[in-house]
Design an enzyme around this catalytic site. Structure first.
Site, short mmCIF file in Angstrom:
data_model
loop_
_atom_site.label_atom_id
_atom_site.label_comp_id
_atom_site.label_asym_id
_atom_site.label_seq_id
_atom_site.Cartn_x
_atom_site.Cartn_y
_atom_site.Cartn_z
CB VAL A 1 -0.97 0.00 1.21
CG1 VAL A 1 -1.87 1.22 1.16
CG2 VAL A 1 -1.81 -1.27 1.24
NE ARG B 1 10.49 -4.78 7.85
CZ ARG B 1 9.59 -5.72 8.01
NH1 ARG B 1 9.37 -6.25 9.19
NH2 ARG B 1 8.89 -6.17 6.99
CB VAL C 1 -13.62 -0.63 6.44
CG1 VAL C 1 -14.76 -1.63 6.23
CG2 VAL C 1 -13.35 -0.45 7.93
CB ILE D 1 -15.70 0.15 -0.86
CG1 ILE D 1 -15.60 -1.07 -1.77
CG2 ILE D 1 -17.13 0.65 -0.74
CD1 ILE D 1 -16.43 -2.26 -1.29
N GLY E 1 -0.67 -9.68 -2.80
CA GLY E 1 -0.63 -8.55 -1.86
C GLY E 1 -1.94 -8.31 -1.14
CD GLU F 1 -4.21 -7.42 7.01
OE1 GLU F 1 -3.55 -6.68 7.76
OE2 GLU F 1 -4.77 -7.00 5.98
CG ASP G 1 -8.70 -7.92 7.88
OD1 ASP G 1 -7.91 -7.02 8.18
OD2 ASP G 1 -9.44 -7.88 6.87
CE LYS H 1 -10.54 -5.11 6.25
NZ LYS H 1 -10.27 -6.13 5.24
#
Ligand code: NDP
Ligand code: HSE
Length: 440
Positions: free
Chosen positions: A15, A46, A134, A138, A189, A192, A203, A207
């Site tokens: 992201v 990192r 979330v 969207i 991707g 998590e 997860d 949300k």
């Protein structure tokens, strides 16, 4: 044009790198729509040597994201590291302390510390924005907080984890194994860093807790969510669902119930003809039932770099334009807590897959225990394994065979009591599989 908005981006993974690229790509349009130049001036990750697909010339590098967050040379920290504790939490806390706005996609952090962080941000007069946390791309946070401000919400539900929907879709359509599908979701991707959060439902619970706070005006509390993931779903359940006219989806549901707001996450059988059943792959869908607008469904990509960056950049644009709203719609200090509503009280239809010993009277024994608790059975399916049929054509082999029941509406408490009695009768060769049915 007024002073530029200087961004410090902490985390340059799927992201974070997409956000830096998008801010550069859309610079002109963002400047025109917000009235400010938006620039990434600091970054942290990192591994400094890795190519992230953008030119780092002129951008200050920080080995330590907390130092980035405390820097006086930025206005807004974009936290895209992930995780409820450690560097992500420290980065966000340091940013608020330093008086910087924060944009994050970190639902785990918000679910655990959202109430405290919102209070801290509001006390400092800075934004804590989280559209990307979330349902990926969207704009569900904005829709609930702003678009539906004049409504009273009675229920919201949906598919909120792209990884799980991707896995279930490919298992069902292509007959692939759970592990193979999860591996692909990771490579794309979507998953998590620890995919247990995806497949065990946490997860989605994070949300759902965020949406519940916004929709029902209560303090965010992921402990109030009942959670079950998809890791126990067998290919046989997917085949049975197909045969019975259903599809299995991992749903998050929040609705007004006696005693509070029922918040639950679990695999769910939905009719194949329903609109939620058509939502496939990484796509997410959130349906909101509200008094003025009626039923509203938002559908779109739930994960992935570009889609998620789209939501992050929308928050950045809002901050650049000076938008300021309480984090969860109302001042954080004023939000009441909402106790957990026990799952035992949930009422609905159930798919129950029992693994019973193949012998006469088993189905009758099961039906009796159900009838004793006034549970009405809508359909019953028994499949003999080929080996059982070959060993004993009279159905007395004692081998484990599946027996599937679909019930009419019953409470979870009575269903579980019946299953306990069936187990105590010695009828089961394995623990039962239980999947809730949502018919609308
Ligand atoms: P990634 O694992 O791809 O990226 C995480 C980034 O954080 C990496 O760049 C990593 O550095 C960096 N990082 C980790 N630890 C540190 C540290 N101590 N100091 C500095 N940087 C550190 O995660 P994603 O991009 O997928 O996810 C980021 C956030 O967005 C998470 O909160 C996630 O839940 C959320 N999210 C993700 C979506 C998705 O589709 N992926 C969708 C919606 C939300 P390095 O690269 O050097 O190893
Ligand atoms: N792992 C998450 C998912 C990312 O698969 O939905 C988007 O929040």
């Amino acid at each position: 044009m007024s002073q530029s908005l200087r961004l410090g981006v902490a985390g340059l993974g799927t992201v974070g790198a997409a956000v830096v690229r998008m801010v550069a790509r859309q610079a002109e349009s963002l400047g025109a729509s917000t009235g400010r130049t938006i620039r990434v001036t600091a970054i942290s990750s990192r591994d400094r040597s890795r190519d992230r697909g953008f030119d780092m010339t002129g951008i200050t590098w920080f080995d330590d994201p907390v130092a980035l967050a405390s820097s006086a040379d930025i206005d807004c920290v974009v936290e895209l590291i992930g995780g409820a504790e450690g560097p992500a939490r420290e980065t966000v806390e340091a940013a608020i302390t330093a008086g910087h706005h924060v944009v994050t996609a970190n639902k785990a952090l918000l679910a655990r510390h959202g109430a405290a962080l919102a209070k801290a941000a509001e006390a400092k007069g800075v934004a804590l924005a989280y559209e990307a946390s979330v349902a990926g791309g969207i704009p569900v946070i904005k829709s609930l907080r702003e678009g539906l401000a004049g409504n009273r919400v009675s229920r919201l539900y949906g598919i909120m984890n792209g990884t799980c929907n991707y896995i279930l879709t490919r298992m069902e359509r292509e007959g692939l194994t759970f592990d193979a599908c999860l591996k692909d979701a990771q490579a794309l991707g979507y998953a998590e860093a620890d995919p247990t959060f995806d497949v065990e439902g946490f997860d989605t619970a994070h949300k759902l807790a965020i949406l519940t706070s916004l929709a029902f005006g209560v303090e965010i509390d992921s402990e109030a969510v009942s959670v079950e993931g998809i890791s126990a779903i067998q290919p046989l359940d997917l085949r049975m669902a197909e045969e019975l006219g259903y599809r299995i989806k991992l749903l998050g549901v929040a609705q007004v119930a006696a005693g509070g707001i029922e918040q639950r996450v679990h695999p769910t059988m939905v009719p194949k003809s329903s609109s939620i059943a058509q939502v496939m792959g990484v796509t997410n869908a959130v349906t909101i039932d509200a008094d003025a607008v009626g039923e509203l469904t938002l559908i779109g990509p739930g994960a992935g770099g570009e889609a998620t960056a789209s939501a992050v950049v929308a928050d950045i644009a809002d901050i650049a334009a000076g938008a300021k709203r309480p984090t969860f719609g109302k001042p954080a200090q004023t939000l009441p807590s909402s106790p957990r509503v026990a799952m035992q009280r949930h009422e609905g239809g159930y798919y129950i897959r029992l693994t019973v010993h193949d012998r006469p009277g088993v189905a009758a024994g099961v039906a009796t225990r159900m009838a004793e608790r006034d549970i009405s059975i809508e359909s019953i399916l028994q499949r003999r394994s080929e080996s059982a049929a070959m060993t004993d054509p009279h159905g007395r082999s004692g081998q484990p065979v599946p027996l599937v029941l679909i019930t009419y509406a019953a409470t979870e408490g009575t269903i579980r009591a019946a299953l306990d009695a069936i187990a105590a009768d010695g009828l089961l060769a394995e623990a039962p599989q239980l999947i809730r049915i949502e018919r609308e």
